[in-house]
Enzyme design. Structure first.
Site, PDB file in Angstrom:
ATOM      1  N   ASN A 121      48.484  42.667  41.094  1.00 54.58           N
ATOM      2  CA  ASN A 121      48.454  41.967  42.381  1.00 54.58           C
ATOM      3  C   ASN A 121      48.184  40.493  42.175  1.00 54.58           C
ATOM      4  OD1 ASN A 121      48.567  44.422  43.855  1.00 54.58           O
ATOM      5  ND2 ASN A 121      46.344  44.634  43.789  1.00 54.58           N
TER       6      ASN A 121
ATOM      7  N   ALA B  61      46.287  45.539  35.969  1.00 53.04           N
ATOM      8  CA  ALA B  61      46.427  44.325  35.151  1.00 53.04           C
ATOM      9  C   ALA B  61      45.058  43.799  34.719  1.00 53.04           C
ATOM     10  CB  ALA B  61      47.183  43.262  35.936  1.00 53.04           C
ATOM     11  N   ASN B  62      44.070  43.904  35.605  1.00 59.90           N
ATOM     12  CA  ASN B  62      42.715  43.458  35.218  1.00 59.90           C
ATOM     13  C   ASN B  62      42.214  44.263  34.021  1.00 59.90           C
ATOM     14  OD1 ASN B  62      42.826  41.823  37.459  1.00 59.90           O
ATOM     15  ND2 ASN B  62      41.427  43.065  38.708  1.00 59.90           N
TER      16      ASN B  62
ATOM     17  N   LEU C 180      27.133  52.325  39.036  1.00 59.75           N
ATOM     18  CA  LEU C 180      26.195  52.182  40.166  1.00 59.75           C
ATOM     19  C   LEU C 180      25.770  50.741  40.386  1.00 59.75           C
ATOM     20  CD1 LEU C 180      23.981  55.264  39.182  1.00 59.75           C
ATOM     21  CD2 LEU C 180      25.484  55.144  41.177  1.00 59.75           C
TER      22      LEU C 180
ATOM     23  N   GLY D  40      23.054  50.379  37.223  1.00 61.18           N
ATOM     24  CA  GLY D  40      23.586  50.772  35.916  1.00 61.18           C
ATOM     25  C   GLY D  40      24.685  51.806  36.020  1.00 61.18           C
TER      26      GLY D  40
ATOM     27  N   THR E  38      34.086  40.998  42.062  1.00 57.29           N
ATOM     28  CA  THR E  38      35.492  41.393  41.906  1.00 57.29           C
ATOM     29  C   THR E  38      35.829  41.628  40.430  1.00 57.29           C
ATOM     30  OG1 THR E  38      36.044  40.016  43.818  1.00 57.29           O
ATOM     31  CG2 THR E  38      37.882  40.743  42.442  1.00 57.29           C
ATOM     32  N   ALA E  39      36.437  42.757  40.160  1.00 58.54           N
ATOM     33  CA  ALA E  39      36.901  43.151  38.810  1.00 58.54           C
ATOM     34  C   ALA E  39      35.758  43.560  37.877  1.00 58.54           C
ATOM     35  CB  ALA E  39      37.759  42.081  38.145  1.00 58.54           C
TER      36      ALA E  39
ATOM     37  N   GLY F 161      34.226  46.384  38.035  1.00 56.69           N
ATOM     38  CA  GLY F 161      34.581  47.766  37.693  1.00 56.69           C
ATOM     39  C   GLY F 161      35.701  47.806  36.651  1.00 56.69           C
ATOM     40  N   ASP F 162      36.667  46.909  36.801  1.00 60.26           N
ATOM     41  CA  ASP F 162      37.785  46.875  35.839  1.00 60.26           C
ATOM     42  C   ASP F 162      37.285  46.484  34.450  1.00 60.26           C
ATOM     43  OD1 ASP F 162      39.510  47.503  37.944  1.00 60.26           O
ATOM     44  OD2 ASP F 162      39.691  45.388  38.493  1.00 60.26           O
TER      45      ASP F 162
ATOM     46  N   GLY G 160      36.508  35.473  40.837  1.00 60.63           N
ATOM     47  CA  GLY G 160      37.881  35.913  40.614  1.00 60.63           C
ATOM     48  C   GLY G 160      37.973  37.109  39.685  1.00 60.63           C
TER      49      GLY G 160
END
Ligand code: RIB
Length: 316
Positions: free
Chosen positions: A12, A43-44, A222, A226, A249-250, A252-253, A288
């Protein structure tokens, strides 16, 4: 030698705006600092894995438009193999509208565009790249049948299948049976299980419920609490690293990539979760998606020198 990781997923262009606080339904808030930033969960994760030293390939679709070209250039700059990211003339490149508040929390709306047209046939064309990898990373911003085909191709070849069920939706048992490690965050876990995860005891119960659904292991992320690993009917908690968050943002990625690269390198699951925690924490320190993804050197430094938050108790 570098391990190989393949990502089948979304790309995206993120439209990012800072806001003093996230608006309520029907409310207008004045934002600032509008930017377009390469993103997309797939992509991340691919860019993050490459920055951590993996030889990374991406399978996906963008539109035949300026955003699509920019996203492909960005993958190339990050040394991600994008031979299997098709430029689709029939749909625009996916975009995400992201608001980031003063505490670094966000809300995201995705218009999938070409991501929604990634087919099982696209996976078949890239099968050799998937089976040559040590791990396959999957998310849910592409059609479920495509996710299922990729998982089946990888599973049949003994490639570790790591599924990040984001955004969450009900998952068929046949797909879960192909998954080695399921990595949801708090809200995704609540949607998948119907159980709360607010306390440590609740999170443990929800992680064990997901484990019983048939995956090999569950890693529940979490945030500041952690991560929780559930395996063989037991759970283990790993504290988060203490950092100053600017934008989640990102995160988690980055976690997924850190976890996958460590696992592909043969590190035990528990060590891989620590790598995920370190990569995820570092990604929260910059604005970002892709510009915030850490290098291997940064992750290794945090693992060696970082301070962790107190481990939550099992009560409450
Ligand atoms: O996980 C963060 C990503 O979610 C953003 O980059 C956005 O594109 C959405 O896919």
């Amino acid at each position: 030698m570098a391990v190989r990781i393949t990502v089948v997923g979304s790309l995206n262009m993120d439209m990012v705006v800072r806001v003093p606080r996230l608006p309520r339904p029907g409310e207008t808030v004045i934002g600032s600092d509008f930017r377009t930033i390469p993103g997309g969960k797939g992509a991340n994760q691919a860019v993050a894995a490459a920055r951590l030293g993996a030889q990374t390939s991406m399978v996906g679709r963008v539109g035949r438009d300026d955003f699509g070209r920019l996203l492909l250039d960005n993958l190339a700059a990050a040394q991600v193999d994008h031979r299997f990211v098709r430029q689709d003339p029939g749909a625009p490149t996916g975009v995400a509208f992201i608001e980031v508040d003063d505490a670094g929390k966000n809300s995201i709306v995705v218009a999938s565009g070409a991501n929604a047209r990634l087919t099982p046939a696209d996976v078949d064309i890239a099968a050799a790249t998937i089976t040559a990898a040590s791990a396959l990373l999957l998310q849910l911003e592409i059609p479920l049948e495509t996710v299922a085909r990729a998982a089946a191709v990888a599973h049949a070849a003994g490639v570790k299948v790591i599924l990040n069920p984001a955004p969450a939706r009900p998952l068929p048992a046949e797909l879960l049976a192909l998954v080695d490690v399921l990595v949801p965050n708090e809200s995704e876990t609540e949607i998948l299980t119907g159980l709360p995860v607010g306390s440590q005891a609740e999170a443990e119960r929800a992680a064990l419920t997901l484990l019983e659904a048939g995956v090999g292991a569950v890693v529940l992320t979490l945030g500041e609490r952690g991560a929780l690993l559930a395996q063989d009917g037991r759970t283990q908690t790993f504290p988060a690293f203490e950092v100053k968050p600017a934008d989640v943002t990102a995160a988690g990625d980055a976690f997924l990539a850190g976890f996958a690269v460590a696992l592909a390198e043969g590190k035990p699951l528990a060590e891989a979760v620590r790598w995920g925690n370190a990569a995820g924490a570092l990604a929260t320190t910059k604005l970002g998606a892709q510009p915030s993804l850490p290098t291997r050197q940064e992750v290794e430094r945090l693992l060696a020198e970082g301070v962790t938050r107190p481990v939550p108790t099992g009560k409450g």
